[in-house]
Write a protein that holds these residues in place. Structure first.
Motif, PDB file in Angstrom:
ATOM      1  N   PRO A   1       0.551  -1.267  -0.085  1.00  0.00           N
ATOM      2  CA  PRO A   1       0.246  -0.066   0.196  1.00  0.00           C
ATOM      3  C   PRO A   1       1.034   0.910  -0.042  1.00  0.00           C
ATOM      4  CG  PRO A   1      -0.391  -1.251   1.382  1.00  0.00           C
ATOM      5  CD  PRO A   1       0.591  -2.208   1.415  1.00  0.00           C
ATOM      6  N   HIS A   2       2.003   1.040   0.894  1.00  0.00           N
ATOM      7  CA  HIS A   2       3.161   2.422   0.721  1.00  0.00           C
ATOM      8  C   HIS A   2       3.800   1.824  -0.254  1.00  0.00           C
ATOM      9  CE1 HIS A   2       1.581   4.843   4.434  1.00  0.00           C
ATOM     10  NE2 HIS A   2       0.497   4.774   3.595  1.00  0.00           N
ATOM     11  N   GLY A   3       4.139   1.718  -1.395  1.00  0.00           N
ATOM     12  CA  GLY A   3       5.068   0.915  -2.359  1.00  0.00           C
ATOM     13  C   GLY A   3       5.883   2.986  -2.873  1.00  0.00           C
TER      14      GLY A   3
ATOM     15  N   VAL B   1      -0.238   4.823  -8.825  1.00  0.00           N
ATOM     16  CA  VAL B   1      -0.300   6.041  -9.121  1.00  0.00           C
ATOM     17  C   VAL B   1      -0.396   7.095  -7.479  1.00  0.00           C
ATOM     18  CG1 VAL B   1       1.163   8.213  -9.633  1.00  0.00           C
ATOM     19  CG2 VAL B   1       1.136   5.873 -11.171  1.00  0.00           C
ATOM     20  N   ASP B   2      -0.183   7.174  -6.490  1.00  0.00           N
ATOM     21  CA  ASP B   2      -0.682   8.079  -5.238  1.00  0.00           C
ATOM     22  C   ASP B   2      -0.253   8.907  -5.198  1.00  0.00           C
ATOM     23  OD1 ASP B   2      -2.260   8.939  -3.228  1.00  0.00           O
ATOM     24  OD2 ASP B   2      -1.819   7.129  -1.830  1.00  0.00           O
ATOM     25  N   MET B   3      -0.243   9.853  -5.698  1.00  0.00           N
ATOM     26  CA  MET B   3       0.213  11.096  -5.269  1.00  0.00           C
ATOM     27  C   MET B   3      -0.826  12.695  -4.483  1.00  0.00           C
ATOM     28  SD  MET B   3      -0.767  12.596  -9.435  1.00  0.00           S
ATOM     29  CE  MET B   3      -0.642  13.848  -8.899  1.00  0.00           C
TER      30      MET B   3
ATOM     31  N   SER C   1      -3.819  17.232  -1.163  1.00  0.00           N
ATOM     32  CA  SER C   1      -5.004  17.326  -2.392  1.00  0.00           C
ATOM     33  C   SER C   1      -3.738  15.342  -1.637  1.00  0.00           C
ATOM     34  CB  SER C   1      -4.767  17.554  -3.456  1.00  0.00           C
ATOM     35  OG  SER C   1      -3.841  16.848  -4.307  1.00  0.00           O
ATOM     36  N   ASP C   2      -4.750  14.474  -2.346  1.00  0.00           N
ATOM     37  CA  ASP C   2      -4.876  13.322  -1.997  1.00  0.00           C
ATOM     38  C   ASP C   2      -5.535  12.022  -3.062  1.00  0.00           C
ATOM     39  OD1 ASP C   2      -3.473  11.015  -1.210  1.00  0.00           O
ATOM     40  OD2 ASP C   2      -4.330  11.115   1.125  1.00  0.00           O
ATOM     41  N   MET C   3      -4.610  11.828  -3.504  1.00  0.00           N
ATOM     42  CA  MET C   3      -5.786  10.583  -5.219  1.00  0.00           C
ATOM     43  C   MET C   3      -4.768   9.716  -5.293  1.00  0.00           C
ATOM     44  SD  MET C   3      -6.199  12.161  -8.751  1.00  0.00           S
ATOM     45  CE  MET C   3      -4.836  12.144  -9.163  1.00  0.00           C
TER      46      MET C   3
ATOM     47  N   GLY D   1     -10.520   5.613   4.242  1.00  0.00           N
ATOM     48  CA  GLY D   1      -9.985   6.980   4.203  1.00  0.00           C
ATOM     49  C   GLY D   1     -10.048   7.589   5.135  1.00  0.00           C
ATOM     50  N   HIS D   2      -9.595   9.174   5.432  1.00  0.00           N
ATOM     51  CA  HIS D   2      -8.863   9.634   6.174  1.00  0.00           C
ATOM     52  C   HIS D   2      -9.378  11.555   5.542  1.00  0.00           C
ATOM     53  CE1 HIS D   2      -5.747  10.656   4.110  1.00  0.00           C
ATOM     54  NE2 HIS D   2      -5.738   9.867   3.384  1.00  0.00           N
ATOM     55  N   GLY D   3      -9.654  12.294   6.454  1.00  0.00           N
ATOM     56  CA  GLY D   3      -9.969  13.833   5.797  1.00  0.00           C
ATOM     57  C   GLY D   3      -8.131  14.163   5.469  1.00  0.00           C
TER      58      GLY D   3
ATOM     59  N   VAL E   1      -1.696  16.192   5.317  1.00  0.00           N
ATOM     60  CA  VAL E   1      -2.219  14.740   4.328  1.00  0.00           C
ATOM     61  C   VAL E   1      -3.831  13.425   5.171  1.00  0.00           C
ATOM     62  CG1 VAL E   1      -1.796  12.905   2.903  1.00  0.00           C
ATOM     63  CG2 VAL E   1      -0.157  15.555   2.784  1.00  0.00           C
ATOM     64  N   HIS E   2      -3.183  13.499   6.984  1.00  0.00           N
ATOM     65  CA  HIS E   2      -4.061  12.876   7.191  1.00  0.00           C
ATOM     66  C   HIS E   2      -4.915  13.738   8.358  1.00  0.00           C
ATOM     67  CE1 HIS E   2      -2.086   8.733   5.443  1.00  0.00           C
ATOM     68  NE2 HIS E   2      -2.652   9.238   5.561  1.00  0.00           N
ATOM     69  N   GLU E   3      -5.660  13.736   8.895  1.00  0.00           N
ATOM     70  CA  GLU E   3      -5.752  14.363   9.485  1.00  0.00           C
ATOM     71  C   GLU E   3      -7.470  13.366   9.288  1.00  0.00           C
ATOM     72  OE1 GLU E   3      -5.220  18.604   8.112  1.00  0.00           O
ATOM     73  OE2 GLU E   3      -7.589  18.837   7.927  1.00  0.00           O
TER      74      GLU E   3
ATOM     75  N   ILE F   1      -7.796   2.319  -5.186  1.00  0.00           N
ATOM     76  CA  ILE F   1      -8.325   3.817  -6.349  1.00  0.00           C
ATOM     77  C   ILE F   1      -8.731   4.657  -5.547  1.00  0.00           C
ATOM     78  CG2 ILE F   1      -9.793   4.581  -7.854  1.00  0.00           C
ATOM     79  CD1 ILE F   1     -10.841   1.646  -8.751  1.00  0.00           C
ATOM     80  N   GLU F   2      -8.798   5.764  -5.164  1.00  0.00           N
ATOM     81  CA  GLU F   2      -8.898   6.674  -4.163  1.00  0.00           C
ATOM     82  C   GLU F   2      -9.050   8.663  -5.296  1.00  0.00           C
ATOM     83  OE1 GLU F   2      -5.280   8.624  -2.697  1.00  0.00           O
ATOM     84  OE2 GLU F   2      -6.187   9.564  -0.926  1.00  0.00           O
ATOM     85  N   ASP F   3     -10.107   8.469  -4.350  1.00  0.00           N
ATOM     86  CA  ASP F   3     -10.726   9.973  -5.442  1.00  0.00           C
ATOM     87  C   ASP F   3     -11.330  11.149  -3.393  1.00  0.00           C
ATOM     88  OD1 ASP F   3     -11.626  10.035  -7.361  1.00  0.00           O
ATOM     89  OD2 ASP F   3     -13.048   9.126  -7.178  1.00  0.00           O
TER      90      ASP F   3
HETATM   91  C1  LIG Z   1       2.224   8.071   2.775  1.00  0.00           C
HETATM   92  S1  LIG Z   1       0.774   9.291   2.713  1.00  0.00           S
HETATM   93  C2  LIG Z   1      -0.289   8.025   1.607  1.00  0.00           C
HETATM   94  C3  LIG Z   1      -1.237   8.732   1.082  1.00  0.00           C
HETATM   95  C4  LIG Z   1      -2.372   8.068   0.692  1.00  0.00           C
HETATM   96  N1  LIG Z   1      -3.332   8.004  -0.204  1.00  0.00           N
HETATM   97  C5  LIG Z   1      -3.487   7.500   2.186  1.00  0.00           C
HETATM   98  O1  LIG Z   1      -3.652   7.993   2.772  1.00  0.00           O
HETATM   99  N2  LIG Z   1      -2.891   5.808   1.712  1.00  0.00           N
HETATM  100  C6  LIG Z   1      -2.720   5.589   1.172  1.00  0.00           C
HETATM  101  C7  LIG Z   1      -2.573   3.995   1.389  1.00  0.00           C
HETATM  102  C8  LIG Z   1      -3.920   3.652   3.227  1.00  0.00           C
HETATM  103  C9  LIG Z   1      -3.716   5.725   3.422  1.00  0.00           C
HETATM  104  C10 LIG Z   1      -3.262   5.479   4.178  1.00  0.00           C
HETATM  105  O2  LIG Z   1      -3.727   4.858   5.471  1.00  0.00           O
HETATM  106  O3  LIG Z   1      -1.902   5.545   4.575  1.00  0.00           O
END
Ligand SMILES: CSCC[C@H](N)C(=O)N1CCC[C@H]1C(=O)O
Length: 349
Positions: free
Chosen positions: A192-194, A209-211, A220-222, A284-286, A291-293, A327-329
């Motif tokens: 997941p965090h590759g 691709v997670d950016m 932003s996060d997608m 998901g998350h706020g 990025v994570h809240e 897939i993330e929106d």
């Molecule tokens: C290191 S920030 C990762 C952003 C990503 N969109 C994300 O939030 N995640 C990817 C896997 C799950 C989720 C996470 O909880 O980290």
């Protein structure tokens, strides 16, 4: 109600008369000062003060919405001490070191120090119209960058070259990457965090691709998973299952629904496809200054969605040694439903 008025109400409920704010994002949120890591905000019954040092005299003068006192600790603490005598003074337990707490104790002997958690996170979950616009702008930039980079995601290209191109386009646009860019191809998609490696993308592979863009402090996060050539029937099936879960969860976003319910909805669909175990994280998350809240979209969450919240909806399925899909929106909770802020095309596999 202004952010500060709302904070005072929250402080009242938490039983503190004053609050020493040390979390960088919270300092920025309350004061507007963009170098929050080099600042602190003190909220007392008399008013608010931003404390920062002389490197920021001009910047704080331009940015801060609250009166500023320029000094370094311990002069900052000495300045604050007289106004705190006899008060219950909250501190942010999650962002103050033990050494810093000892220093507060030493300089504010007549105050009662009280550890608090999440007072500002609670407020930050619901974005102001200005914050919504900032996240919208960050996501619009990320969408433009993804569209520019999409054609280079093909067999023979290294993951890290894709990431470098994304990073460079973001930087040229005056933004930066919100986090280390994830480009995970083939079997690496099972992580997941590759984050991007020197692996060369192969034909017939899926690439995750997670950016995110960080623009004017807001993130932003997608995530998009793209197919290079024709993926295996197994991975195509996984892709379609994740897409079904993602779209169903997005459609269910509205005020009053809980983060736990949304997570359960997506998880239930993936479980129906035999992929429940493969969905190795929360839904998901706020997203905002961090990025994570909050709010959290996970099984154990007690958060309930409200208009103005911005959340990710990002189910995934990860098959060790085989590959993965996410897939993330990025989704805004509106008065009567949702608005998808991320506009990048999704693959039909
Ligand atoms: C290191 S920030 C990762 C952003 C990503 N969109 C994300 O939030 N995640 C990817 C896997 C799950 C989720 C996470 O909880 O980290």
């Amino acid at each position: 109600m202004s952010q500060l008025e709302q904070l005072r109400a929250v402080m009242g409920r938490a039983g503190v008369d004053a609050l020493w704010i040390s979390d960088a994002a919270n300092v920025r949120y309350l004061s507007g000062f963009t170098s929050g890591k080099d600042g602190k905000v003190l909220v007392t019954p008399q008013g608010e003060t931003l404390y920062t040092d002389a490197r920021y005299t001009v910047q704080a003068g331009q940015e801060s919405r609250v009166p500023t006192f320029i000094a370094r600790p311990p002069a900052t603490l000495e300045h604050a001490a007289p106004g705190l005598a006899g008060l219950r003074v909250g501190f942010e337990a999650e962002s103050l070191t033990v050494a810093e707490l000892e220093q507060l104790r030493a300089y504010w002997p007549q105050a009662t120090l009280v550890g608090t958690a999440g007072l500002l996170s609670e407020l930050r979950m619901v974005k102001t119209p200005g914050e919504v616009q900032a996240v919208r702008d960050a996501q619009a930039l990320a969408d433009r960058v993804f569209a520019q980079v999409r054609p280079m995601i093909r067999a023979g290209v290294r993951e890290l070259d894709v990431a470098l191109e994304i990073e460079s386009l973001l930087r040229r646009a005056g933004a930066e990457s919100a986090f280390e860019i994830i480009v995970a191809s083939g079997p690496r998609g099972a992580m997941p965090h590759g984050v991007a490696s020197d692996r060369v993308i192969g034909d017939g592979e899926l690439v995750t691709v997670d950016m995110g863009a960080r623009l004017n402090g807001y993130n932003s996060d997608m995530t998009r998973t793209v197919a290079v050539g024709t993926p295996s029937p197994e991975m195509a099936r996984v892709y379609r299952a994740v897409l079904e879960a993602e779209e169903a969860a997005v459609r269910a976003v509205r005020p009053g629904v809980s983060g736990a319910d949304l997570d359960a909805l997506a998880r239930g669909i993936l479980t129906g496809h035999g992929l429940g175990e493969a969905f190795a994280h929360s839904l998901g998350h706020g997203v905002g200054l961090m990025v994570h809240e909050g709010p959290s979209l996970r099984g154990s969450s007690e958060d309930v969605l409200r208009p103005g919240m911005i959340v990710t909806v990002e189910p995934g399925a990860y098959l060790p040694d085989v590959g993965g899909v996410r897939i993330e929106d990025l989704v805004l909770v509106t008065d009567d439903g949702f608005e998808v802020l991320s506009r990048s095309e999704k693959e039909t596999v």
